[in-house]
Design a protein around this motif. Structure first.
Motif, PDB file in Angstrom:
ATOM      1  N   LEU A  73       8.397  14.240 -32.411  1.00 46.52           N
ATOM      2  CA  LEU A  73       9.525  15.051 -31.925  1.00 46.52           C
ATOM      3  C   LEU A  73       9.326  15.392 -30.454  1.00 46.52           C
ATOM      4  CD1 LEU A  73      10.472  17.887 -34.453  1.00 46.52           C
ATOM      5  CD2 LEU A  73      11.480  15.631 -34.231  1.00 46.52           C
ATOM      6  N   ASN A  74      10.417  15.396 -29.708  1.00 48.75           N
ATOM      7  CA  ASN A  74      10.258  15.795 -28.303  1.00 48.75           C
ATOM      8  C   ASN A  74      10.300  17.316 -28.132  1.00 48.75           C
ATOM      9  OD1 ASN A  74      12.960  16.366 -28.511  1.00 48.75           O
ATOM     10  ND2 ASN A  74      13.646  14.713 -27.165  1.00 48.75           N
ATOM     11  N   GLY A  75      10.523  18.031 -29.213  1.00 45.21           N
ATOM     12  CA  GLY A  75      10.526  19.493 -29.147  1.00 45.21           C
ATOM     13  C   GLY A  75      11.336  20.041 -30.303  1.00 45.21           C
ATOM     14  N   VAL A  76      11.287  21.350 -30.513  1.00 46.47           N
ATOM     15  CA  VAL A  76      12.102  21.978 -31.549  1.00 46.47           C
ATOM     16  C   VAL A  76      12.883  23.154 -30.957  1.00 46.47           C
ATOM     17  CG1 VAL A  76      10.772  21.360 -33.608  1.00 46.47           C
ATOM     18  CG2 VAL A  76      10.103  23.369 -32.275  1.00 46.47           C
ATOM     19  N   ALA A  77      13.978  23.487 -31.635  1.00 45.69           N
ATOM     20  CA  ALA A  77      14.794  24.614 -31.186  1.00 45.69           C
ATOM     21  C   ALA A  77      15.409  25.296 -32.403  1.00 45.69           C
ATOM     22  CB  ALA A  77      15.891  24.123 -30.242  1.00 45.69           C
ATOM     23  N   GLN A 119      11.595  25.243 -27.600  1.00 46.48           N
ATOM     24  CA  GLN A 119      10.305  24.837 -27.051  1.00 46.48           C
ATOM     25  C   GLN A 119      10.541  24.439 -25.595  1.00 46.48           C
ATOM     26  OE1 GLN A 119       8.414  21.988 -29.679  1.00 46.48           O
ATOM     27  NE2 GLN A 119       6.927  21.355 -28.118  1.00 46.48           N
ATOM     28  N   ASP A 120       9.545  24.648 -24.725  1.00 51.06           N
ATOM     29  CA  ASP A 120       9.758  24.394 -23.293  1.00 51.06           C
ATOM     30  C   ASP A 120      10.215  22.965 -22.982  1.00 51.06           C
ATOM     31  OD1 ASP A 120       9.127  26.995 -22.656  1.00 51.06           O
ATOM     32  OD2 ASP A 120       7.007  26.568 -22.270  1.00 51.06           O
ATOM     33  N   THR A 121       9.722  22.000 -23.801  1.00 53.38           N
ATOM     34  CA  THR A 121      10.070  20.591 -23.561  1.00 53.38           C
ATOM     35  C   THR A 121      11.554  20.289 -23.784  1.00 53.38           C
ATOM     36  OG1 THR A 121       9.370  20.209 -25.832  1.00 53.38           O
ATOM     37  CG2 THR A 121       7.771  19.668 -24.100  1.00 53.38           C
ATOM     38  N   VAL A 122      12.265  21.174 -24.492  1.00 58.32           N
ATOM     39  CA  VAL A 122      13.706  20.962 -24.713  1.00 58.32           C
ATOM     40  C   VAL A 122      14.503  22.193 -24.256  1.00 58.32           C
ATOM     41  CG1 VAL A 122      13.530  19.229 -26.561  1.00 58.32           C
ATOM     42  CG2 VAL A 122      13.491  21.654 -27.158  1.00 58.32           C
ATOM     43  N   SER A 123      14.051  22.801 -23.155  1.00 53.01           N
ATOM     44  CA  SER A 123      14.694  24.035 -22.684  1.00 53.01           C
ATOM     45  C   SER A 123      16.158  23.801 -22.291  1.00 53.01           C
ATOM     46  CB  SER A 123      13.913  24.609 -21.500  1.00 53.01           C
ATOM     47  OG  SER A 123      13.837  23.649 -20.484  1.00 53.01           O
ATOM     48  N   TYR A 124      16.530  22.526 -22.075  1.00 50.43           N
ATOM     49  CA  TYR A 124      17.932  22.220 -21.750  1.00 50.43           C
ATOM     50  C   TYR A 124      18.887  22.502 -22.920  1.00 50.43           C
ATOM     51  CZ  TYR A 124      16.011  17.880 -23.736  1.00 50.43           C
ATOM     52  OH  TYR A 124      15.337  16.973 -24.507  1.00 50.43           O
ATOM     53  N   LEU A 125      18.328  22.728 -24.128  1.00 44.49           N
ATOM     54  CA  LEU A 125      19.195  23.044 -25.268  1.00 44.49           C
ATOM     55  C   LEU A 125      19.627  24.513 -25.284  1.00 44.49           C
ATOM     56  CD1 LEU A 125      17.346  21.220 -28.222  1.00 44.49           C
ATOM     57  CD2 LEU A 125      19.332  20.382 -26.942  1.00 44.49           C
ATOM     58  N   GLY A 191      20.908  30.207 -39.777  1.00 48.48           N
ATOM     59  CA  GLY A 191      20.697  29.395 -38.583  1.00 48.48           C
ATOM     60  C   GLY A 191      20.143  28.023 -38.924  1.00 48.48           C
ATOM     61  N   TYR A 192      19.726  27.318 -37.884  1.00 45.57           N
ATOM     62  CA  TYR A 192      19.308  25.924 -38.047  1.00 45.57           C
ATOM     63  C   TYR A 192      18.109  25.648 -37.149  1.00 45.57           C
ATOM     64  CZ  TYR A 192      24.115  26.522 -39.328  1.00 45.57           C
ATOM     65  OH  TYR A 192      25.265  27.051 -39.861  1.00 45.57           O
ATOM     66  N   LEU A 193      17.102  25.016 -37.758  1.00 44.61           N
ATOM     67  CA  LEU A 193      15.898  24.696 -36.993  1.00 44.61           C
ATOM     68  C   LEU A 193      15.800  23.186 -36.941  1.00 44.61           C
ATOM     69  CD1 LEU A 193      12.550  24.270 -36.971  1.00 44.61           C
ATOM     70  CD2 LEU A 193      13.521  26.140 -35.659  1.00 44.61           C
ATOM     71  N   GLY A 194      15.578  22.632 -35.788  1.00 42.06           N
ATOM     72  CA  GLY A 194      15.488  21.178 -35.724  1.00 42.06           C
ATOM     73  C   GLY A 194      15.009  20.675 -34.396  1.00 42.06           C
ATOM     74  N   GLY A 195      15.028  19.369 -34.296  1.00 44.92           N
ATOM     75  CA  GLY A 195      14.587  18.725 -33.067  1.00 44.92           C
ATOM     76  C   GLY A 195      14.920  17.255 -33.128  1.00 44.92           C
ATOM     77  N   ALA A 196      14.581  16.547 -32.059  1.00 47.26           N
ATOM     78  CA  ALA A 196      14.942  15.142 -31.981  1.00 47.26           C
ATOM     79  C   ALA A 196      13.713  14.245 -32.049  1.00 47.26           C
ATOM     80  CB  ALA A 196      15.714  14.877 -30.694  1.00 47.26           C
TER      81      ALA A 196
END
Ligand code: WA2
Length: 269
Positions: A73-77, A119-125, A191-196
């Motif tokens: 995963l590249n990160g979670v949000a 997560q910092d790696t996907v802060s654009y979300l 809510g929803y927890l996930g990542g790519a």
């Protein structure tokens, strides 16, 4: 003699393909399990505890420190479920206004799923209403009715523009009974927890470390719809023109989707 070397070549292709499929499925599986545990963590420490024991800083720190558990995963949000009548209150409490995936102001909807922790790696979300993206929206709706891990079609991810799939778990109020009906699940969703899964770069990295990698070409397909397989990984290729091809089954844990790996020898120049 030629027959024998052909058999050997086939045997080697089968074993390399099966090894890669097993490895990828294993890494997918551990990643999905860890995201599942994170969804329970949110339910316990963000919802069950009042006031919440998690904020953006804690979430970023914890998910950063445990990223080794989610190698693909590249990160979670975490996206919170917000109804339209709660929007004004939510936005004024947060001190920001939610955006769409296209970076526009989110138009009125019945409900939203803005990212409040990342997560910092996907802060654009951060601040994006995940229901504004077609693939993410479908995942959210299917995750909350099933209570299981769900995956999207292959598509180009935000941020990297790499080909990948999104993984989503619904987060429920802690009082949800184990034998809940679909209606109860939807109602208890908070809510929803996930990542790519960044398949384009992280699977490449995984496969590049294996012996014999120079000799074969690996593709991963989403074959949920048998008549139109979608490439998830690897170069576009015409498999029916290949003398030796091996197909390995993949199970990424979403029973709604079917994936497979196809391996062939690289053509010698
Ligand atoms: N995560 C990372 N990159 C993406 C993406 C995504 N979704 N969608 C498009 N590019 C917060 O389902 C909840 C993560 C979605 C979770």
């Amino acid at each position: 003699l030629r027959r024998e070397s052909m058999d050997r070549a086939e045997e080697r292709l089968v074993s390399m393909c099966e090894e890669r499929a097993r490895m990828l499925q294993e890494q997918f599986g551990v990643t999905v399990n860890h995201v599942h545990a994170l969804a329970i963590l949110i339910s316990t420490f963000h919802y069950e505890k009042l006031p919440s024991a998690i904020d953006q800083e804690t979430f970023a720190k914890y998910t950063g420190r445990t990223s080794f558990e989610r190698p693909l995963l590249n990160g979670v949000a975490y996206a919170q479920r917000v109804f339209h009548h709660e929007r004004e209150m939510f936005e004024s409490q947060q001190g920001w206004i939610m955006n769409t995936m296209k970076r526009e102001l989110a138009p009125p909807q019945l409900e939203y799923a803005p990212v409040i922790f990342s997560q910092d790696t996907v802060s654009y979300l951060a601040r994006i209403d995940m229901m504004s993206g077609e693939e993410d929206r479908e995942n959210i709706l299917r995750a909350r009715t099933t209570g299981k891990a769900v995956l999207t079609n292959p598509f180009r991810l935000l941020g990297s523009n790499h080909l990948g799939v999104v993984l989503t778990f619904a987060v429920y109020r802690p009082d949800l009974p184990a034998d809940a009906s679909v209606e109860q699940r939807v109602e208890a969703t908070i809510g929803y927890l996930g990542g790519a899964f960044d398949v384009e770069s992280l699977v490449e990295n995984l496969l590049s470390k294996l012996a014999g990698n120079q000799d074969i070409v690996v593709n991963v397909y989403d074959v949920t719809n048998a008549s139109e397989a979608m490439v998830l990984y690897g170069p576009p290729s015409l498999d029916d023109q290949v003398p030796l091809l091996h197909v390995s089954m993949l199970d990424f844990g979403d029973p709604f989707r079917k994936h497979e790996m196809r391996c062939r020898y690289r053509e010698k120049p």
